[in-house]
Motif scaffolding. Structure first.
Motif, mmCIF file in Angstrom:
data_model
loop_
_atom_site.group_PDB
_atom_site.id
_atom_site.type_symbol
_atom_site.label_atom_id
_atom_site.label_comp_id
_atom_site.label_asym_id
_atom_site.label_seq_id
_atom_site.Cartn_x
_atom_site.Cartn_y
_atom_site.Cartn_z
ATOM 1 N N VAL A 284 0.843 -1.204 0.000
ATOM 2 C CA VAL A 284 0.000 0.000 0.000
ATOM 3 C C VAL A 284 0.879 1.254 0.000
ATOM 4 O O VAL A 284 1.902 1.305 0.681
ATOM 5 N N ASN A 285 0.468 2.241 -0.772
ATOM 6 C CA ASN A 285 1.219 3.498 -0.917
ATOM 7 C C ASN A 285 2.639 3.264 -1.438
ATOM 8 O O ASN A 285 3.511 4.090 -1.269
ATOM 9 N N MET A 286 2.894 2.098 -2.025
ATOM 10 C CA MET A 286 4.231 1.832 -2.540
ATOM 11 C C MET A 286 4.119 1.184 -3.914
ATOM 12 O O MET A 286 4.805 0.220 -4.241
ATOM 13 N N GLY A 287 3.165 1.702 -4.700
ATOM 14 C CA GLY A 287 3.012 1.166 -6.046
ATOM 15 C C GLY A 287 4.317 1.311 -6.793
ATOM 16 O O GLY A 287 4.764 0.421 -7.496
ATOM 17 N N PHE A 288 4.910 2.470 -6.599
ATOM 18 C CA PHE A 288 6.184 2.783 -7.216
ATOM 19 C C PHE A 288 7.022 3.531 -6.203
ATOM 20 O O PHE A 288 6.618 4.577 -5.741
ATOM 21 N N CYS A 289 8.139 2.982 -5.803
ATOM 22 C CA CYS A 289 9.064 3.755 -4.975
ATOM 23 C C CYS A 289 10.459 3.344 -5.383
ATOM 24 O O CYS A 289 10.849 2.191 -5.220
ATOM 25 N N ILE A 290 11.192 4.280 -5.951
ATOM 26 C CA ILE A 290 12.503 3.930 -6.483
ATOM 27 C C ILE A 290 13.442 3.513 -5.351
ATOM 28 O O ILE A 290 14.150 2.509 -5.452
ATOM 29 N N ALA A 291 13.433 4.296 -4.269
ATOM 30 C CA ALA A 291 14.346 3.985 -3.164
ATOM 31 C C ALA A 291 14.010 2.624 -2.560
ATOM 32 O O ALA A 291 14.892 1.788 -2.369
ATOM 33 N N CYS A 292 12.709 2.399 -2.284
ATOM 34 C CA CYS A 292 12.318 1.124 -1.660
ATOM 35 C C CYS A 292 12.651 -0.038 -2.585
ATOM 36 O O CYS A 292 13.115 -1.086 -2.134
ATOM 37 N N PHE A 293 12.402 0.141 -3.876
ATOM 38 C CA PHE A 293 12.609 -0.951 -4.811
ATOM 39 C C PHE A 293 14.097 -1.261 -4.980
ATOM 40 O O PHE A 293 14.495 -2.416 -5.106
ATOM 41 N N LEU A 294 14.925 -0.226 -4.988
ATOM 42 C CA LEU A 294 16.366 -0.474 -5.091
ATOM 43 C C LEU A 294 16.871 -1.144 -3.818
ATOM 44 O O LEU A 294 17.755 -1.998 -3.846
ATOM 45 N N ARG A 295 16.270 -0.760 -2.679
ATOM 46 C CA ARG A 295 16.607 -1.419 -1.413
ATOM 47 C C ARG A 295 16.194 -2.900 -1.474
ATOM 48 O O ARG A 295 16.950 -3.791 -1.047
ATOM 49 N N ASP A 296 15.013 -3.165 -2.035
ATOM 50 C CA ASP A 296 14.564 -4.551 -2.195
ATOM 51 C C ASP A 296 15.530 -5.338 -3.094
ATOM 52 O O ASP A 296 15.824 -6.507 -2.855
ATOM 53 N N ILE A 297 15.991 -4.656 -4.145
ATOM 54 C CA ILE A 297 16.931 -5.301 -5.067
ATOM 55 C C ILE A 297 18.231 -5.646 -4.338
ATOM 56 O O ILE A 297 18.769 -6.749 -4.479
ATOM 57 N N VAL B 283 20.220 6.968 2.614
ATOM 58 C CA VAL B 283 20.076 7.073 4.073
ATOM 59 C C VAL B 283 18.883 7.974 4.387
ATOM 60 O O VAL B 283 18.020 7.639 5.207
ATOM 61 N N GLY B 284 18.803 9.116 3.692
ATOM 62 C CA GLY B 284 17.678 10.034 3.907
ATOM 63 C C GLY B 284 16.353 9.392 3.521
ATOM 64 O O GLY B 284 15.370 9.467 4.256
ATOM 65 N N ALA B 285 16.345 8.744 2.364
ATOM 66 C CA ALA B 285 15.097 8.153 1.868
ATOM 67 C C ALA B 285 14.598 7.066 2.819
ATOM 68 O O ALA B 285 13.392 6.934 3.049
ATOM 69 N N MET B 286 15.508 6.302 3.398
ATOM 70 C CA MET B 286 15.076 5.200 4.252
ATOM 71 C C MET B 286 14.753 5.656 5.679
ATOM 72 O O MET B 286 14.183 4.902 6.459
ATOM 73 N N VAL B 287 15.122 6.896 6.023
ATOM 74 C CA VAL B 287 14.661 7.453 7.299
ATOM 75 C C VAL B 287 13.229 7.971 7.120
ATOM 76 O O VAL B 287 12.378 7.809 7.984
ATOM 77 N N PHE B 288 12.961 8.540 5.949
ATOM 78 C CA PHE B 288 11.583 8.961 5.643
ATOM 79 C C PHE B 288 10.722 7.757 5.280
ATOM 80 O O PHE B 288 9.524 7.728 5.523
ATOM 81 N N LEU B 289 11.340 6.766 4.707
ATOM 82 C CA LEU B 289 10.686 5.574 4.139
ATOM 83 C C LEU B 289 10.058 5.872 2.779
ATOM 84 O O LEU B 289 8.845 5.743 2.589
ATOM 85 N N GLY B 290 10.901 6.258 1.851
ATOM 86 C CA GLY B 290 10.413 6.432 0.486
ATOM 87 C C GLY B 290 11.189 7.492 -0.259
ATOM 88 O O GLY B 290 11.814 8.358 0.331
ATOM 89 N N ILE C 174 1.147 10.844 -0.063
ATOM 90 C CA ILE C 174 0.209 11.958 0.144
ATOM 91 C C ILE C 174 -1.135 11.592 -0.482
ATOM 92 O O ILE C 174 -2.195 11.786 0.110
ATOM 93 N N ALA C 175 -1.064 11.007 -1.672
ATOM 94 C CA ALA C 175 -2.290 10.630 -2.384
ATOM 95 C C ALA C 175 -3.035 9.507 -1.679
ATOM 96 O O ALA C 175 -4.225 9.305 -1.908
ATOM 97 N N GLY C 176 -2.349 8.778 -0.805
ATOM 98 C CA GLY C 176 -3.011 7.730 -0.038
ATOM 99 C C GLY C 176 -3.534 8.244 1.293
ATOM 100 O O GLY C 176 -4.031 7.474 2.110
ATOM 101 N N GLY C 177 -3.381 9.556 1.523
ATOM 102 C CA GLY C 177 -3.896 10.162 2.751
ATOM 103 C C GLY C 177 -2.891 10.198 3.886
ATOM 104 O O GLY C 177 -3.212 10.580 5.006
ATOM 105 N N ASP C 178 -1.638 9.811 3.604
ATOM 106 C CA ASP C 178 -0.607 9.784 4.640
ATOM 107 C C ASP C 178 -0.068 11.204 4.868
ATOM 108 O O ASP C 178 0.695 11.729 4.068
ATOM 109 N N LEU C 179 -0.483 11.820 5.973
ATOM 110 C CA LEU C 179 -0.102 13.213 6.221
ATOM 111 C C LEU C 179 1.375 13.354 6.593
ATOM 112 O O LEU C 179 1.946 14.443 6.490
ATOM 113 N N ASN C 180 1.998 12.260 7.038
ATOM 114 C CA ASN C 180 3.439 12.326 7.334
ATOM 115 C C ASN C 180 4.229 12.718 6.090
ATOM 116 O O ASN C 180 5.278 13.353 6.185
ATOM 117 N N ALA C 181 3.699 12.316 4.947
ATOM 118 C CA ALA C 181 4.407 12.604 3.693
ATOM 119 C C ALA C 181 4.350 14.095 3.372
ATOM 120 O O ALA C 181 5.224 14.606 2.663
#
Lengths: 66, 376
Positions: free
Chosen positions: B43-56, B112-119, B128-135
């Motif tokens: 959810v809210n991670m249809g596309f995330c370059i940082a997360c996906f590269l981390r997964d890789i 490092v920055g992206a993974m502290v924010f998580l994305g 933001i489009a999923g309603g996550d106000l933290n974003a």
């Protein structure tokens, strides 16, 4: 004429250099080698009503004569 | 040689056309980003370059965080889409050699920055489009980071010029690397990790993931879509053209999320997110800062790597290594919050970046025939 060589620079440095040179005044020509930099600079010219001529060969040359 | 003379006038019709084009591309990207969650992605991670590269990185056994290991075919699609369309449009240019080592490390800092924010910034928009106000807190951080980056550029920071490579072989390495990852996804050799639980186990079907990646890769290459670029142009030259792509993504993903019932407004209990505002802000500020220094957001780096840019390729490798580093060093945040290592990591990255910016702000860029001295 001043020659502004912005070939090989990362976005947005070509535009930034172009803008600085334009604001400094005087005639100059910019040497560009990427489509993205060209598009950015031309958009900047159009938005600011800057007269220019452009030559597209291996490198792109945009001349600004005030 | 083509030569033509133009007496420039503000052409509102042309500008509107360009903005509409970017807006519609943003809408397609946003729709794909949201619909991928329906098709299996987190959810809210249809596309995330940082997360996906981390997964890789995890899939390649570079880190041992079992819940985030998968060779996301979306990323391969992005690179290959950009590669193919660049070949077709004659924009495949092999160039590089502008401070590769520095880029590699700045890319790690960006991770490092992206993974502290998580994305990455793209996931920020999707969150933001999923309603996550933290974003939204993250967005303000991102804008602040871009502001810092522009200050650095205006102060004369540059990583230097890339040079054209006579031999094109190196330009094909990144596309080939991602083809290899695609083969691994299908063949599933034993040395490749696949998460059986957690975000890494939420995956869209391989062909769908690859296909959507290809589409976004092609669109992003043509439109020069860059999450950092849009905000940068607004701050730098008051040009709102690129930011329209950003808005397109937001609106399309928002509508799609509401339609498929994945919209959940609030700060608490968001998927793969935490509520530590300061670190959401600083995490994406670090990403924004790095993105301006490197010349593009993580998405843009992938696209450039696909079209033969060796410096962007170095950056992508740095991002993958960064994805391993953040888990091996325990700096990555989780829904439970940001670990102490993550906070220390962000601060250290900012300090090192400050040193890099100050030591690299030599005015070496321009060469003018009347001005014999190099620089201004």
């Amino acid at each position: 004429m001043f020659q502004l060589d912005v070939r090989g620079l990362d976005c947005p440095q070509p535009l930034l250099e172009f803008k600085n040179q334009y604001e400094a005044g005087g005639n100059f020509m910019a040497l560009i080698d990427s489509e993205v930099a060209k598009e950015n600079i031309l958009r900047f010219c159009k938005n600011n009503k800057i007269k220019y001529t452009i030559e597209e060969g291996e490198d792109i040359i945009i001349k600004v004569e005030c | 040689m083509k030569k033509y003379i133009i007496y420039s006038e503000k052409n509102n019709k042309e500008r509107c056309g360009l903005m509409k084009k970017l807006l519609s591309i943003g809408i397609i990207v946003g729709f794909i980003g949201a619909i991928l969650t329906k098709l299996g992605n987190p959810v809210n991670m249809g596309f995330c370059i940082a997360c996906f590269l981390r997964d890789i990185a995890g899939g390649l056994n570079m880190h041992q965080a079992g819940i985030v290991q998968y060779l996301r075919p979306e990323v391969a699609g992005l690179v290959l889409g950009a590669f193919i369309i660049a070949l077709v449009k004659n924009e495949f240019k092999v160039e590089g050699g502008s401070a590769p080592l520095l880029r590699f490390f700045i890319a790690i800092f960006m991770m490092v920055g992206a993974m502290v924010f998580l994305g990455c910034p793209l996931r920020m928009v999707l969150r933001i489009a999923g309603g996550d106000l933290n974003a939204i807190v993250g967005l303000f951080g991102f804008i602040f980071g871009i502001y810092l980056g522009l200050k650095a550029l205006k102060g004369g920071f540059t990583l230097g010029k890339a040079t054209k490579q006579e031999n094109k072989t190196s330009g094909y390495i990144m596309p080939a690397f991602f083809v290899m990852l695609l083969i691994f996804v299908v063949v599933k050799p034993e040395f490749i990790n696949f998460s059986s639980e957690g975000p890494g186990s939420f995956t869209a079907p391989i062909l769908v993931a690859l296909g959507t990646g290809l589409i976004v890769g092609i669109l992003a290459q043509r439109s020069r879509l860059c999450m950092a670029g849009g905000i940068r142009d607004v701050l730098m030259i008051k040009d709102f053209h690129m930011v329209s792509g950003f808005i397109g993504i937001l609106v399309a993903a928002l509508i799609t999320n509401i339609a498929i019932g994945k919209f959940n407004l609030g700060f608490a209990e968001q998927n793969v997110a935490h509520t530590e505002h300061i670190w959401n802000f600083l995490g994406l500020a670090l990403v924004g800062f790095c993105a301006i220094l490197l010349g593009g957001c993580p998405l843009r780096q992938l696209i450039l790597a696909g079209q033969g840019n060796l410096d962007a390729a170095t950056t992508v490798l740095g991002l993958i290594v960064g994805g391993a580093v953040v888990h091996n060093f325990g700096t990555a945040a989780s829904p439970a919050g940001v670990p102490t290592n993550g906070k220390i990591g962000v601060v250290i990255c900012f300090i090192i970046l400050a040193v890099i910016v100050f030591t690299h702000s030599k005015k070496i860029i321009v060469r003018r025939d009347k001005d014999v001295s190099i620089g201004r």
